[in-house]
Structure formats: structure tokens, C-alpha cells
Design a protein around this motif. Structure first.
Motif, short mmCIF file in Angstrom:
data_model
loop_
_atom_site.label_atom_id
_atom_site.label_comp_id
_atom_site.label_asym_id
_atom_site.label_seq_id
_atom_site.Cartn_x
_atom_site.Cartn_y
_atom_site.Cartn_z
N ARG A 111 0.84 -1.21 0.00
CA ARG A 111 0.00 0.00 0.00
C ARG A 111 0.87 1.26 0.00
O ARG A 111 0.59 2.22 -0.71
CB ARG A 111 -0.92 -0.02 1.22
CG ARG A 111 -1.88 1.16 1.34
CD ARG A 111 -3.06 1.05 0.36
NE ARG A 111 -2.84 1.86 -0.83
CZ ARG A 111 -3.32 1.62 -2.04
NH1 ARG A 111 -4.06 0.57 -2.27
NH2 ARG A 111 -3.08 2.39 -3.04
N LEU A 114 2.30 1.65 -3.51
CA LEU A 114 1.27 2.10 -4.46
C LEU A 114 0.90 3.56 -4.22
O LEU A 114 0.69 4.32 -5.18
CB LEU A 114 0.04 1.21 -4.39
CG LEU A 114 0.25 -0.23 -4.91
CD1 LEU A 114 -0.98 -1.07 -4.64
CD2 LEU A 114 0.62 -0.23 -6.37
N ASP A 115 0.83 3.98 -2.96
CA ASP A 115 0.55 5.38 -2.65
C ASP A 115 1.66 6.28 -3.19
O ASP A 115 1.39 7.35 -3.75
CB ASP A 115 0.40 5.60 -1.14
CG ASP A 115 -0.89 5.02 -0.58
OD1 ASP A 115 -1.83 4.74 -1.37
OD2 ASP A 115 -0.98 4.87 0.66
N VAL A 117 3.65 5.60 -5.72
CA VAL A 117 3.54 5.60 -7.19
C VAL A 117 2.43 6.55 -7.63
O VAL A 117 2.61 7.35 -8.56
CB VAL A 117 3.31 4.17 -7.72
CG1 VAL A 117 2.92 4.19 -9.20
CG2 VAL A 117 4.55 3.32 -7.52
N ASP A 118 1.27 6.49 -6.97
CA ASP A 118 0.16 7.38 -7.30
C ASP A 118 0.57 8.85 -7.18
O ASP A 118 0.29 9.67 -8.06
CB ASP A 118 -1.06 7.11 -6.42
CG ASP A 118 -1.80 5.84 -6.81
OD1 ASP A 118 -1.63 5.39 -7.95
OD2 ASP A 118 -2.53 5.32 -5.94
N THR A 119 1.24 9.16 -6.08
CA THR A 119 1.67 10.54 -5.84
C THR A 119 2.67 10.99 -6.90
O THR A 119 2.53 12.08 -7.47
CB THR A 119 2.31 10.67 -4.44
OG1 THR A 119 1.36 10.27 -3.47
CG2 THR A 119 2.77 12.09 -4.17
N PHE A 121 3.15 9.71 -9.89
CA PHE A 121 2.54 9.69 -11.22
C PHE A 121 1.77 10.98 -11.48
O PHE A 121 1.74 11.47 -12.60
CB PHE A 121 1.61 8.47 -11.35
CG PHE A 121 1.20 8.20 -12.78
CD1 PHE A 121 2.05 7.53 -13.64
CD2 PHE A 121 -0.03 8.63 -13.24
CE1 PHE A 121 1.67 7.29 -14.95
CE2 PHE A 121 -0.42 8.38 -14.55
CZ PHE A 121 0.43 7.71 -15.40
N GLU A 122 1.17 11.52 -10.45
CA GLU A 122 0.38 12.74 -10.60
C GLU A 122 1.23 14.00 -10.67
O GLU A 122 0.75 15.05 -11.06
CB GLU A 122 -0.63 12.86 -9.44
CG GLU A 122 -1.68 11.76 -9.44
CD GLU A 122 -2.46 11.65 -10.73
OE1 GLU A 122 -2.82 12.70 -11.31
OE2 GLU A 122 -2.71 10.51 -11.17
N SER A 123 2.49 13.91 -10.25
CA SER A 123 3.32 15.13 -10.25
C SER A 123 3.95 15.41 -11.59
O SER A 123 3.90 14.71 -12.50
CB SER A 123 4.40 15.03 -9.19
OG SER A 123 5.25 13.95 -9.42
#
Length: 123
Positions: A111, A114-115, A117-119, A121-123
Motif C-alpha cells: 500500500r 502504491l501510494d 507511485v500514485d503521488t 505519477f500525478e506530479s
């Protein structure tokens, strides 16, 4: 085509050059038969040593992505886009595996990873 070098990156400078030129070939930004900058001019533009750009071009030649024409320079070869894309995915998978192992060693959970990666990916 603009090559961006990250001096604090995890990849060697020549690898960054190789990867960015491969990507430009895969995406069609560089097309078959197109001339590349000379080793010296690319080194000057990127502010790196001639040895570094020579090593990058040698790697691309070994992979048959570019060819040297004595007295004329380096040119993009005809290539198989599907093969290049698959090879790029395999290289990325190997690098991601290294990073995942480092994350596990640092005690991160799936988790947490993945968090992150999400952060990122959005930057």
C-alpha cells in the motif's frame, strides 16, 4: 530533439542518453535515415564528456538502432517498433524490480509503495 540529463539520477549519463534516443525512435520523433548530432556536438550541447556520448552511440550501434557512416556521421536505422517497445518494457521491468526490492528492504508495504507511485505519477 532535446535530451535532458539528470546528474543526480540513478542511471549513468550514457544510459540516460541511450534511453532518450531509443524513446525518440520508438515514438517516431527520430525517423529512419535521420542524421544524429556528431559525438562532439552532442557532448558540447549536453555538457558531458565526448567519451560519454561515444559510449551511448556505441550502445545504440550494438543494438542496431543507429549506424555510423565514416566521414558522414550517425544515422537512425530501420527498426521494428514492436521489438523496441517490448525491449523497453523489459528494461523498465528490471529497473522497477530493483526499486521494489529497495522499497521492501526499507520496510514499505504494498500500500505504501502504491501510494508513492500514485503521488509521483500525478506530479
Amino acid at each position: 530533439m532535446k535530451i535532458m540529463i539528470k546528474h543526480q539520477g540513478t542511471l549513468a549519463i550514457y544510459e540516460q542518453i541511450v534511453n532518450q534516443l531509443k524513446n525518440a525512435i520508438i515514438t517516431g520523433e527520430l525517423s529512419a535515415g535521420e542524421a544524429l548530432p556528431s559525438i562532439r556536438s552532442l557532448a558540447g550541447e549536453l555538457e558531458v564528456s565526448v567519451i560519454t556520448t561515444k559510449r551511448a552511440y556505441e550502445e545504440l550501434e550494438r543494438e542496431k538502432l543507429i549506424r555510423s557512416m565514416p566521414g558522414k556521421g550517425f544515422y537512425v536505422c530501420e527498426y521494428n517498433k514492436d521489438y523496441l517497445k517490448e525491449k523497453q518494457y523489459m528494461d523498465l521491468e528490471a529497473r522497477m524490480l530493483e526499486v521494489l526490492l529497495d522499497c521492501k528492504k526499507a520496510g514499505m508495504s504494498k500500500r505504501d509503495i502504491l501510494d508513492m507511485v500514485d503521488t509521483l505519477f500525478e506530479s
